[in-house]
Design a protein around this motif. Structure first.
Motif, mmCIF file in Angstrom:
data_model
loop_
_atom_site.group_PDB
_atom_site.id
_atom_site.type_symbol
_atom_site.label_atom_id
_atom_site.label_comp_id
_atom_site.label_asym_id
_atom_site.label_seq_id
_atom_site.Cartn_x
_atom_site.Cartn_y
_atom_site.Cartn_z
ATOM 1 N N ILE A 30 -6.029 5.016 0.507
ATOM 2 C CA ILE A 30 -5.972 5.712 1.409
ATOM 3 C C ILE A 30 -4.364 6.397 0.945
ATOM 4 O O ILE A 30 -4.153 7.985 1.486
ATOM 5 C CB ILE A 30 -6.426 5.477 3.389
ATOM 6 C CG1 ILE A 30 -7.647 5.502 3.529
ATOM 7 C CG2 ILE A 30 -5.482 6.918 3.793
ATOM 8 C CD1 ILE A 30 -7.448 4.161 5.080
ATOM 9 N N TRP A 31 -3.628 5.856 1.230
ATOM 10 C CA TRP A 31 -2.248 6.771 0.536
ATOM 11 C C TRP A 31 -2.006 7.314 0.003
ATOM 12 O O TRP A 31 -1.553 8.177 -0.545
ATOM 13 C CB TRP A 31 -0.962 5.571 0.198
ATOM 14 C CG TRP A 31 0.248 5.746 0.882
ATOM 15 C CD1 TRP A 31 1.269 5.572 1.614
ATOM 16 C CD2 TRP A 31 0.627 5.849 -0.388
ATOM 17 N NE1 TRP A 31 2.468 5.834 1.088
ATOM 18 C CE2 TRP A 31 2.006 5.766 -0.354
ATOM 19 C CE3 TRP A 31 0.608 6.347 -2.309
ATOM 20 C CZ2 TRP A 31 3.268 6.784 -1.451
ATOM 21 C CZ3 TRP A 31 1.135 6.790 -3.021
ATOM 22 C CH2 TRP A 31 2.772 7.048 -2.667
ATOM 23 N N ALA B 117 0.849 -1.537 -0.079
ATOM 24 C CA ALA B 117 -0.340 0.118 0.471
ATOM 25 C C ALA B 117 1.100 1.376 0.468
ATOM 26 O O ALA B 117 0.383 2.603 0.385
ATOM 27 C CB ALA B 117 -1.110 0.215 1.689
ATOM 28 N N ARG C 279 -4.414 -4.801 -0.004
ATOM 29 C CA ARG C 279 -4.689 -4.299 0.608
ATOM 30 C C ARG C 279 -5.765 -2.707 0.147
ATOM 31 O O ARG C 279 -4.528 -1.593 0.369
ATOM 32 C CB ARG C 279 -2.990 -3.482 1.809
ATOM 33 C CG ARG C 279 -2.684 -4.083 2.870
ATOM 34 C CD ARG C 279 -1.257 -4.651 3.018
ATOM 35 N NE ARG C 279 -0.985 -3.265 3.849
ATOM 36 C CZ ARG C 279 -0.540 -2.591 4.566
ATOM 37 N NH1 ARG C 279 1.117 -3.367 3.915
ATOM 38 N NH2 ARG C 279 -0.085 -1.817 4.802
ATOM 39 N N ARG D 7 -7.858 -0.817 0.222
ATOM 40 C CA ARG D 7 -8.752 0.297 0.974
ATOM 41 C C ARG D 7 -7.114 1.072 1.251
ATOM 42 O O ARG D 7 -7.394 2.372 1.575
ATOM 43 C CB ARG D 7 -9.349 -0.182 2.804
ATOM 44 C CG ARG D 7 -9.473 1.556 3.652
ATOM 45 C CD ARG D 7 -9.701 0.144 4.226
ATOM 46 N NE ARG D 7 -9.712 -0.480 5.630
ATOM 47 C CZ ARG D 7 -8.333 0.317 6.105
ATOM 48 N NH1 ARG D 7 -8.638 1.772 6.513
ATOM 49 N NH2 ARG D 7 -7.635 -0.881 7.078
ATOM 50 N N GLU D 8 -6.317 0.591 2.206
ATOM 51 C CA GLU D 8 -4.999 0.953 2.165
ATOM 52 C C GLU D 8 -4.547 2.133 1.487
ATOM 53 O O GLU D 8 -3.606 2.845 1.294
ATOM 54 C CB GLU D 8 -3.952 0.559 3.062
ATOM 55 C CG GLU D 8 -4.458 -0.643 4.735
ATOM 56 C CD GLU D 8 -3.437 -0.948 5.027
ATOM 57 O OE1 GLU D 8 -2.442 -0.387 5.938
ATOM 58 O OE2 GLU D 8 -3.608 -1.840 4.753
ATOM 59 N N THR D 9 -4.263 1.815 0.193
ATOM 60 C CA THR D 9 -3.740 2.175 -1.287
ATOM 61 C C THR D 9 -4.636 3.489 -1.146
ATOM 62 O O THR D 9 -4.306 3.863 -1.965
ATOM 63 C CB THR D 9 -4.117 1.286 -2.034
ATOM 64 O OG1 THR D 9 -2.992 -0.331 -1.635
ATOM 65 C CG2 THR D 9 -3.576 1.434 -3.952
#
Length: 309
Positions: free
Chosen positions: A262-263, A234, A256, A258-260
């Motif tokens: 967000i990042w 991510a 990941r 969702r985290e990707t």
């Protein structure tokens, strides 16, 4: 700032990319090159075939990549190139599309790698011995607790962290069945088995990871022209050696997503364009961060809308 994102398995439909190929010679050339690389008319299956055959992992993976690359080439023909994106990312097999889009792989190599990947993932676990289930209404931490509890029945892992309320678990059939019931007891809105042929992104895929390590060893990976946000980290990567290692780890590791998202948003990305079949990623992105604008681009009309502003 803009990112291009690329869909994964499940987005396939008969006829995808056909209008692009008819409207743009550059898009047609993508399907021709993939056909040549695989030594078969995958394009005929994509446009006029049977959905059950297209959905087979070994077909769906290169087919979805080809459709995504056709969308990119069509955009490029109208003056919107890969250099208009600050990052690229893809969901599972979509990471290969992202790497191809950024020039890390040739199109032919990408098609052949995804054929190997699809066959290896299918062959890793006998049909019926593995399963995947989507759990809605519980976050990643809660689903990890579910998976840990279910693991008394066999391998069970959180495989795809798609958005704040959608996590997929993967593993042995008995363990995933148990996870569905445990998730319901813990307050999940829904928990149900997915119609997939193998338990992707869990430890049971280790034979497929070994097959991909061998396949990737035989392929040149160049530094991508745009940073690629890797599924299992991510965060962005540009080093070919690291990318090769991460693609092997990705087979058994969690996506990941969702985290990707967000990042990328944290790096200043304000719009994400989903290139290829369907709109599944766009929906996930909106549920992750409503401030990020999305576009799904899979037809000539979608491109006209982009050009019209």
């Amino acid at each position: 700032m803009r990112a291009f994102v690329f869909p994964g398995q499940g987005a396939q439909t008969i006829g995808m990319g056909k209008a692009l190929a008819e409207a743009y010679p550059a898009a047609r050339a993508v399907f021709d090159e993939v056909d040549d690389a695989l030594g078969e008319k995958l394009s005929t299956l994509i446009w006029d075939g049977d959905i059950a055959t297209l959905t087979l992992t070994e077909n769906a993976q290169p087919a979805l990549m080809a459709t995504s690359m056709a969308a990119l080439r069509a955009l490029q023909a109208d003056g919107i190139g890969i250099d208009s994106a600050s990052f690229v990312a893809g969901h599972s097999l979509g990471e290969y599309s992202a790497l191809c889009a950024a020039g890390a792989f040739t199109l032919s190599d990408t098609a052949r790698l995804l054929r190997v990947r699809g066959r290896a993932m299918q062959a890793a676990v006998p049909v019926g011995e593995g399963a995947m289930a989507v759990i809605l209404g519980l976050d990643l931490a809660a689903v990890k607790e579910v998976a840990d509890e279910a693991a008394s029945h066999g391998v069970c892992q959180a495989a795809n962290d798609n958005d704040p309320a959608q996590v997929v678990v993967s593993g042995a059939k008995a363990a995933v069945d148990a996870a569905v019931e445990i998730a319901k007891e813990k307050g999940a809105k829904r928990a149900m088995l997915l119609p997939v042929s193998a338990p992707f992104h869990c430890a049971l895929m280790e034979p497929a990871a070994r097959a991909m390590a061998q396949a990737l060893d035989g392929v040149e990976i160049r530094a991508p022209s745009v940073p690629v946000v890797a599924n299992i980290e991510a965060r962005a990567e540009t080093d070919p050696t690291t990318i090769r290692s991460l693609l092997v780890d990705q087979v058994t590791g969690s996506v990941r997503w969702r985290e990707t998202v967000i990042w990328m948003a944290g790096q200043g990305v304000t719009e994400m364009w989903e290139l290829g079949a369907g709109k599944a990623l766009s929906g996930m992105i909106r549920r992750i961060d409503r401030s990020v604008a999305t576009r799904a681009i899979g037809t000539p009309d979608d491109i006209k809308a982009v050009l019209a502003g």
